[in-house]
Design a protein around this motif. Structure first.
Motif, PDB file in Angstrom:
ATOM      1  N   ARG A  34       0.832  -1.213   0.000  1.00 16.65           N
ATOM      2  CA  ARG A  34       0.000   0.000   0.000  1.00 16.65           C
ATOM      3  C   ARG A  34       0.869   1.267   0.000  1.00 16.65           C
ATOM      4  O   ARG A  34       1.655   1.486   0.929  1.00 16.65           O
ATOM      5  CB  ARG A  34      -0.884  -0.014   1.235  1.00 16.65           C
ATOM      6  N   PRO A  35       0.715   2.125  -1.017  1.00 16.17           N
ATOM      7  CA  PRO A  35       1.459   3.385  -1.017  1.00 16.17           C
ATOM      8  C   PRO A  35       1.145   4.202   0.237  1.00 16.17           C
ATOM      9  O   PRO A  35      -0.022   4.340   0.616  1.00 16.17           O
ATOM     10  CB  PRO A  35       0.939   4.097  -2.262  1.00 16.17           C
ATOM     11  N   GLN A  36       2.186   4.727   0.877  1.00 15.32           N
ATOM     12  CA  GLN A  36       2.003   5.501   2.107  1.00 15.32           C
ATOM     13  C   GLN A  36       2.085   7.007   1.883  1.00 15.32           C
ATOM     14  O   GLN A  36       1.672   7.777   2.734  1.00 15.32           O
ATOM     15  CB  GLN A  36       3.047   5.073   3.145  1.00 15.32           C
ATOM     16  N   THR A 357       6.473  18.389   4.264  1.00 16.39           N
ATOM     17  CA  THR A 357       5.841  18.346   5.591  1.00 16.39           C
ATOM     18  C   THR A 357       5.785  16.914   6.132  1.00 16.39           C
ATOM     19  O   THR A 357       5.514  16.709   7.303  1.00 16.39           O
ATOM     20  CB  THR A 357       4.404  18.915   5.553  1.00 16.39           C
ATOM     21  N   LEU A 358       6.012  15.933   5.266  1.00 19.82           N
ATOM     22  CA  LEU A 358       5.972  14.535   5.726  1.00 19.82           C
ATOM     23  C   LEU A 358       7.320  14.067   6.267  1.00 19.82           C
ATOM     24  O   LEU A 358       7.436  12.977   6.807  1.00 19.82           O
ATOM     25  CB  LEU A 358       5.559  13.600   4.573  1.00 19.82           C
ATOM     26  N   ARG A 359       8.359  14.906   6.078  1.00 18.73           N
ATOM     27  CA  ARG A 359       9.700  14.459   6.472  1.00 18.73           C
ATOM     28  C   ARG A 359       9.835  14.283   7.976  1.00 18.73           C
ATOM     29  O   ARG A 359       9.445  15.151   8.744  1.00 18.73           O
ATOM     30  CB  ARG A 359      10.751  15.484   6.021  1.00 18.73           C
ATOM     31  N   PHE A 380      15.494  -0.038   7.896  1.00 22.77           N
ATOM     32  CA  PHE A 380      14.697   1.133   7.536  1.00 22.77           C
ATOM     33  C   PHE A 380      13.357   0.616   7.033  1.00 22.77           C
ATOM     34  O   PHE A 380      13.170  -0.583   6.839  1.00 22.77           O
ATOM     35  CB  PHE A 380      15.386   1.940   6.432  1.00 22.77           C
ATOM     36  N   GLU A 381      12.455   1.550   6.848  1.00 22.58           N
ATOM     37  CA  GLU A 381      11.152   1.193   6.290  1.00 22.58           C
ATOM     38  C   GLU A 381      10.807   2.233   5.239  1.00 22.58           C
ATOM     39  O   GLU A 381      11.073   3.424   5.443  1.00 22.58           O
ATOM     40  CB  GLU A 381      10.109   1.301   7.404  1.00 22.58           C
ATOM     41  N   PHE A 382      10.219   1.805   4.132  1.00 17.66           N
ATOM     42  CA  PHE A 382       9.674   2.782   3.198  1.00 17.66           C
ATOM     43  C   PHE A 382       8.390   3.328   3.798  1.00 17.66           C
ATOM     44  O   PHE A 382       7.747   2.615   4.558  1.00 17.66           O
ATOM     45  CB  PHE A 382       9.365   2.102   1.853  1.00 17.66           C
ATOM     46  N   PRO A 383       7.986   4.558   3.499  1.00 19.92           N
ATOM     47  CA  PRO A 383       8.527   5.485   2.511  1.00 19.92           C
ATOM     48  C   PRO A 383       9.747   6.282   3.011  1.00 19.92           C
ATOM     49  O   PRO A 383       9.848   6.596   4.195  1.00 19.92           O
ATOM     50  CB  PRO A 383       7.358   6.429   2.252  1.00 19.92           C
ATOM     51  N   ASP A 465       8.315   4.688  -2.083  1.00 19.01           N
ATOM     52  CA  ASP A 465       7.192   4.221  -1.278  1.00 19.01           C
ATOM     53  C   ASP A 465       7.271   2.701  -1.194  1.00 19.01           C
ATOM     54  O   ASP A 465       8.218   2.088  -1.685  1.00 19.01           O
ATOM     55  CB  ASP A 465       5.882   4.706  -1.924  1.00 19.01           C
ATOM     56  N   ARG A 466       6.256   2.066  -0.626  1.00 17.30           N
ATOM     57  CA  ARG A 466       6.347   0.616  -0.413  1.00 17.30           C
ATOM     58  C   ARG A 466       6.392  -0.178  -1.710  1.00 17.30           C
ATOM     59  O   ARG A 466       6.839  -1.319  -1.722  1.00 17.30           O
ATOM     60  CB  ARG A 466       5.168   0.147   0.424  1.00 17.30           C
ATOM     61  N   SER A 467       5.871   0.377  -2.809  1.00 21.74           N
ATOM     62  CA  SER A 467       5.931  -0.373  -4.069  1.00 21.74           C
ATOM     63  C   SER A 467       6.187   0.537  -5.273  1.00 21.74           C
ATOM     64  O   SER A 467       5.792   0.221  -6.383  1.00 21.74           O
ATOM     65  CB  SER A 467       4.636  -1.184  -4.273  1.00 21.74           C
TER      66      SER A 467
END
Ligand code: FRU
Length: 520
Positions: A34-36, A357-359, A380-383, A465-467
């Motif tokens: 799922r795109p985050q 702003t998501l950083r 680490f984890e995406f995104p 992102d995740r994919s």
């Protein structure tokens, strides 16, 4: 008795409300692919972004949606609203198919002077113009199965009414006649419509969004003609004192790395015809997964940005990607700019500023010489957002690497590589061993974007992102968008330099917070 009746009504209303809510959002949006930081519908199929319009503090995003399957089918317009171009609020379906057909792609405008008469000057209408696709007519072998319809909203896009006398632009006997993009042309006080017509674009004008007059055609025998032309857009761009018009056209196959992709032409528009300058085919994005993108209308003058969003997929395998209960997502919203390079005008794309702003906490990488593989992160984890500057001149590298870049991998030994091939002067994304391979073999592969770097610094900016990965290189002159579906999440990051060395001048990594909740 009255009391029981009251309770029954309350329960029924509650059930209806739940059911409606159910359709809008039912998961925590945390599935493994799922795109985050990208928009995707909670469930079922989506393709092209449609009807992007800014109005009253809200950015609307409609999209091709089939609520009954994860495979393309009878099209509706799904809907989401954002106030910052990053977080999206899912909304109920805006347009359903009706007796005239399925609702294919199109655009929306704010009719602020109420030229259509469908609202009032105090309460101007939002007007959507889209293609009706009439399946029974198509099945009967008629050529006239696509024509343009209109719907309007006088409650800021919450509910939509189809115009009584649809279609507003009937089919003149041409099979592919679709994807109207409408904009206001103030020089002649007219609305203009750009329509994809098989292998060219047709331009129409109207005083009121309802009565349309043919103006001209553009594009026969021009640019990439390997597939049918779809989803055009036309808008002015400026650099210094120079204004040029950009005609963007998606083409169903024959993209730079195969399959569907979006080309653009630079030229002039006089209110009637578009004339192109130059002959080179230019691509908005060299990756395989950015299609049918168009730009927002009605962005306030004080803002002045040209904001673009695409469908992050490719018709070659769009119906097969292994996402889960939903299929399809958009790219990050992008700011388009135009630059002059050696007497040529080119588009550059940058992730929309609001994405910052998501950083989360910034991590700086040590400037150093890289040769072979150098692990920089174990967990680490995406995104993630990554910015890398490689010194390609005046560096301490004795023997300049043939290929260098960044690599993500997992314990299954799957890996995704993003980098620069200095022998062939190409940026590349290699998803050959990154996990899922499409049954039709069009998915896996190394995909390239040409760029001769003559500057001392080679910069790569990534949103991963995740994919999916989006590469913005050379300040956005080279863009590549690609999906990947690793069987396990990637856990390790390395920088690499093959057959030689490369100096990392600057490196930054930011974990990105998910758009689906407030903070992680
Ligand atoms: C582009 C496209 C459009 C059409 C829509 C149908 O991806 O083929 O031309 O309107 O998708 O869903």
């Amino acid at each position: 008795m009255n009391k029981i009746f009251f309770h029954l009504v309350t329960i029924a209303l509650f059930a209806m409300a739940c059911n409606r809510f159910d359709k809008i959002t039912t998961t925590d949006m945390r599935e493994s692919y799922r795109p985050q930081v990208h928009f995707s519908p909670d469930s079922m199929w989506m393709n092209d972004p449609n009807g992007m319009v800014y109005y009253n503090g809200e950015y609307h995003l409609f999209y091709q949606y089939y609520p009954d399957s994860t495979i393309w089918g009878p099209m509706h317009w799904g809907h989401a609203i954002s106030t910052d171009l990053v977080h999206w609020e899912p909304m109920p379906i805006a347009l359903y198919p009706d007796s005239l057909g399925w609702i294919f792609s199109g655009s929306a405008v704010a009719d602020v002077s109420n030229t259509s008469g469908l609202g009032t000057e105090e309460d101007p209408p939002l007007v959507a113009i889209f293609t009706y696709h009439n399946r029974p007519l198509e099945d009967a072998g008629c050529d006239t199965f696509q024509y343009q319809g209109l719907a309007y909203s006088i409650d800021k896009g919450r509910s939509w009414t189809k115009y009584d006398h649809n279609p507003v632009l009937p089919n003149p006997g041409i099979r592919d006649f679709r994807d109207p993009k409408v904009f206001w042309y103030s020089e002649s006080n007219r609305w203009m419509m750009i329509l994809a017509v098989q292998d060219h674009v047709s331009i129409y004008s109207s005083p009121n969004l309802i009565d349309w007059t043919f103006e001209s055609n553009f594009g026969e025998g021009t640019g990439s003609q390997d597939g049918v032309w779809e989803c055009p857009d036309l808008f002015p761009m400026q650099t210094g004192d120079t204004t040029k018009w950009i005609m963007m056209v998606s083409v169903g196959s024959g993209g730079p790395n195969g399959g569907s992709a979006t080309q653009y032409f630079v030229g002039d528009f006089d209110g009637h015809t578009f004339s192109r300058e130059g002959t080179k085919t230019k691509w908005v994005d060299y990756g395989k997964d950015n299609y049918a993108g168009v730009t927002w209308s009605n962005i306030p003058k004080e803002d002045g940005r040209r904001l673009f969003i695409g469908w992050m997929n490719n018709w070659q395998y769009a119906n097969q990607i292994p996402t889960g209960k939903w299929r399809g997502a958009t790219t990050i919203v992008r700011e388009l700019e135009m630059v002059e390079v050696y007497n040529d005008y080119l588009l550059i794309s940058k992730p929309v500023g609001e994405l910052k702003t998501l950083r989360d906490k910034e991590e700086q990488l040590k400037p150093e010489l890289i040769s072979g593989e150098m692990e920089i992160k174990k967990t680490f984890e995406f995104p993630l957002e990554v910015s890398l500057h490689f010194n390609t001149k005046n560096s301490s590298a004795m023997n300049f690497a043939e290929r260098f870049g960044i690599e993500f991998y997992n314990k299954k030994n799957e890996k995704l590589l993003i980098g620069y091939d200095n022998l062939n002067k190409l940026f590349f994304i290699d998803r050959t061993g990154a996990g899922w391979e499409s049954p039709n073999k069009e998915f896996a592969g190394i995909h390239y974007a040409p760029y001769i770097n003559s500057d001392p610094i080679l910069d790569m900016h990534l949103i991963i992102d995740r994919s999916s990965v989006e590469l913005y290189a050379k300040g956005g002159l080279v863009v590549m968008t690609e999906q990947f579906f690793s069987r396990e999440p990637f856990t390790t990051i390395s920088l690499f330099a093959e057959r030689g060395e490369i100096e990392l001048g600057e490196g930054k990594i930011w974990p990105l917070n998910s758009i689906w909740n407030k903070g992680k």
